[in-house]
Design an enzyme around this catalytic site. Structure first.
Site, PDB file in Angstrom:
ATOM      1  N   ASP A  92       0.866  -1.178   0.000  1.00  0.00           N
ATOM      2  CA  ASP A  92       0.000   0.000   0.000  1.00  0.00           C
ATOM      3  C   ASP A  92       0.901   1.226   0.000  1.00  0.00           C
ATOM      4  O   ASP A  92       2.003   1.195   0.531  1.00  0.00           O
ATOM      5  CB  ASP A  92      -0.890  -0.043   1.247  1.00  0.00           C
ATOM      6  CG  ASP A  92      -1.992   0.995   1.214  1.00  0.00           C
ATOM      7  OD1 ASP A  92      -2.127   1.683   0.182  1.00  0.00           O
ATOM      8  OD2 ASP A  92      -2.713   1.121   2.215  1.00  0.00           O
ATOM      9  N   SER A  93       0.434   2.320  -0.573  1.00  0.00           N
ATOM     10  CA  SER A  93       1.291   3.494  -0.788  1.00  0.00           C
ATOM     11  C   SER A  93       1.534   4.319   0.462  1.00  0.00           C
ATOM     12  O   SER A  93       2.421   5.155   0.491  1.00  0.00           O
ATOM     13  CB  SER A  93       0.653   4.398  -1.840  1.00  0.00           C
ATOM     14  OG  SER A  93      -0.541   4.965  -1.322  1.00  0.00           O
ATOM     15  N   ASP A 265      -7.913  -7.380   0.206  1.00  0.00           N
ATOM     16  CA  ASP A 265      -7.113  -7.459   1.428  1.00  0.00           C
ATOM     17  C   ASP A 265      -7.966  -6.920   2.561  1.00  0.00           C
ATOM     18  O   ASP A 265      -8.842  -6.084   2.339  1.00  0.00           O
ATOM     19  CB  ASP A 265      -5.830  -6.626   1.316  1.00  0.00           C
ATOM     20  CG  ASP A 265      -6.107  -5.155   1.591  1.00  0.00           C
ATOM     21  OD1 ASP A 265      -5.869  -4.705   2.729  1.00  0.00           O
ATOM     22  OD2 ASP A 265      -6.596  -4.442   0.689  1.00  0.00           O
ATOM     23  N   CYS A 303     -13.417 -27.594   8.260  1.00  0.00           N
ATOM     24  CA  CYS A 303     -12.146 -26.907   8.004  1.00  0.00           C
ATOM     25  C   CYS A 303     -10.974 -27.866   8.183  1.00  0.00           C
ATOM     26  O   CYS A 303     -10.959 -28.676   9.109  1.00  0.00           O
ATOM     27  CB  CYS A 303     -12.002 -25.710   8.946  1.00  0.00           C
ATOM     28  SG  CYS A 303     -10.469 -24.789   8.714  1.00  0.00           S
ATOM     29  N   CYS A 305      -7.762 -26.880   8.663  1.00  0.00           N
ATOM     30  CA  CYS A 305      -6.601 -26.198   9.244  1.00  0.00           C
ATOM     31  C   CYS A 305      -6.086 -26.940  10.484  1.00  0.00           C
ATOM     32  O   CYS A 305      -6.790 -27.766  11.076  1.00  0.00           O
ATOM     33  CB  CYS A 305      -6.924 -24.743   9.578  1.00  0.00           C
ATOM     34  SG  CYS A 305      -7.815 -24.492  11.139  1.00  0.00           S
ATOM     35  N   CYS A 308      -8.416 -26.624  13.625  1.00  0.00           N
ATOM     36  CA  CYS A 308      -9.658 -27.409  13.605  1.00  0.00           C
ATOM     37  C   CYS A 308      -9.406 -28.917  13.625  1.00  0.00           C
ATOM     38  O   CYS A 308     -10.287 -29.685  14.017  1.00  0.00           O
ATOM     39  CB  CYS A 308     -10.489 -27.026  12.385  1.00  0.00           C
ATOM     40  SG  CYS A 308     -11.225 -25.384  12.542  1.00  0.00           S
ATOM     41  N   HIS A 334      -6.641 -20.407  11.860  1.00  0.00           N
ATOM     42  CA  HIS A 334      -7.970 -20.807  11.390  1.00  0.00           C
ATOM     43  C   HIS A 334      -8.607 -19.740  10.505  1.00  0.00           C
ATOM     44  O   HIS A 334      -9.090 -20.041   9.401  1.00  0.00           O
ATOM     45  CB  HIS A 334      -8.928 -21.126  12.534  1.00  0.00           C
ATOM     46  CG  HIS A 334     -10.333 -21.237  12.033  1.00  0.00           C
ATOM     47  ND1 HIS A 334     -10.782 -22.332  11.320  1.00  0.00           N
ATOM     48  CD2 HIS A 334     -11.360 -20.338  12.026  1.00  0.00           C
ATOM     49  CE1 HIS A 334     -12.023 -22.114  10.922  1.00  0.00           C
ATOM     50  NE2 HIS A 334     -12.401 -20.914  11.342  1.00  0.00           N
TER      51      HIS A 334
END
Length: 368
Positions: A92-93, A265, A303, A305, A308, A334
């Site tokens: 980002d600038s 984002d 899930c 992950c 989980c 997660h």
């Protein structure tokens, strides 16, 4: 000439399935970019980010410029060498961070003067400085320097802000010069559709490698955000990536993909994780609520992950209550995995021509 290449693979309605290619790797779109403000996604390693499917992360020019500073980063090579992330990085600038300083800043045609939030010293940031910092960081995607239009804003305030951003966009392009990294322009104009049109027209004339919608999710009602998205997204160039900055909830992402956006984002999944606010296939779970104290079930049985697969809601509740660092880590693993899996499922639905069906089912079933 940019080293970035964008391929539009398939469309369903306005929704797009694509691929952005860089020497450092490909980004499958629609894509969600975890936010690593200071060069790190809070509590996670690059290995963990790769394992959950992230193709790209976001770093912040403003914060990295102030600390540790580009001289230290350049001693390592680029930001990639500094933080160990060898895939693409978007920076980002600094425009949004300056906007968030509010009255602590002084805005002129040349740029912005403000007090450093680190040591109180006087600092000046301009389009030219932002482009140089992002060049020094070795960013794969560079964002032009803009002013994020505040909300609420009168039509005149929004117009003046947008026109300043367009002049800064031209200066950003000129200063970017022979940098082979991709440069994205940012559409501003507040909640005024005709100002968004003027902004997009100006950016098309300057010619950028990708286009972003800025100035949303800054406090406006959800219906205004959707209205501006409806009006703007499909008008953005078809042959270049479209990025919606700083948005948002899982529902926001699905609705923005539906309207033709490719990239996102947001700090929400990682920040909310640290507050025990978990995104699951059935909606939001607030893990610090007392009802989870003796709940031995998994957080989200759908899930895959690490969290989980290994830990109960009861244990996650315990970690939250005792403020163990592990709790923040497991929650973040997660939430970011959930977001990456959501994007993967969206991409698959687009490939199979059933995104409309996916969207309908998701909006019906997701609570929160």
């Amino acid at each position: 000439m940019t080293v970035m290449k964008f391929d539009l693979i398939k469309k369903e309605g306005k929704a797009r399935r694509g691929k952005i290619s860089f020497p450092r790797g490909d980004i499958q779109t629609p894509a969600f970019m975890p936010v690593g403000t200071y060069g790190a996604v809070k509590s996670l390693s690059p290995v963990e980010l790769k394992e959950m499917g992230a193709d790209i992360i976001l770093g912040n020019t403003f914060h990295l410029w102030l600390r540790p500073g580009t001289e230290i980063i350049k001693k390592h090579g680029t930001l990639h060498d500094f933080n160990g992330w060898d895939k693409p990085i978007l920076t980002d600038s600094g425009g949004f961070q300056v906007f968030s300083l509010g009255k602590m800043r002084k805005l002129t045609e040349e740029g912005v003067t403000f007090k450093s939030p680190i040591n109180g010293s006087k600092v000046f940031l301009s389009p030219e400085i932002s482009m140089q910092v992002q060049r020094d960081l070795g960013s794969d995607i560079v964002m032009c320097f803009d002013e994020c239009t505040p909300y609420p804003a009168t039509e005149k305030e929004a117009k003046d802000s947008m026109e300043l951003s367009m002049r800064w966009a031209k200066r950003s392009k000129d200063a970017h010069g022979d940098n082979p990294s991709a440069l994205f322009g940012i559409i501003q104009g507040g909640m005024y559709e005709h100002l968004r049109d003027e902004s997009l027209k100006a950016l098309k004339e300057i010619d950028f490698d990708g286009f972003a919608i800025g100035g949303l999710s800054v406090g406006e009602p959800k219906e205004d955000m959707i209205r501006i998205l409806d009006h703007t997204a499909h008008q953005m160039p078809e042959d270049k990536p479209r990025y919606l900055m700083g948005v948002g909830t899982p529902k926001d992402l699905v609705e923005a993909v539906y309207r033709g956006v490719d990239m996102f984002d947001c700090v929400m999944p990682s920040r909310n994780a640290r507050n025990g606010h978990m995104f699951t296939s059935e909606g939001v779970v607030r893990i610090r609520n007392a009802k989870h104290k003796d709940d031995v079930s998994l957080l989200d049985p759908n899930c895959d992950c690490y969290t989980c697969q290994n830990f109960s809601r009861s244990y996650l509740h315990h970690l939250d209550k005792t403020q163990e660092i592990l709790g923040s880590r497991l929650n973040t693993i997660h939430n970011l995995t959930y977001y990456q899996n959501l994007m993967k499922n969206i991409r698959q639905a687009l490939e199979e021509g059933r995104f409309e069906e996916f969207r309908k089912e998701f909006l019906e079933n997701y609570k929160g």
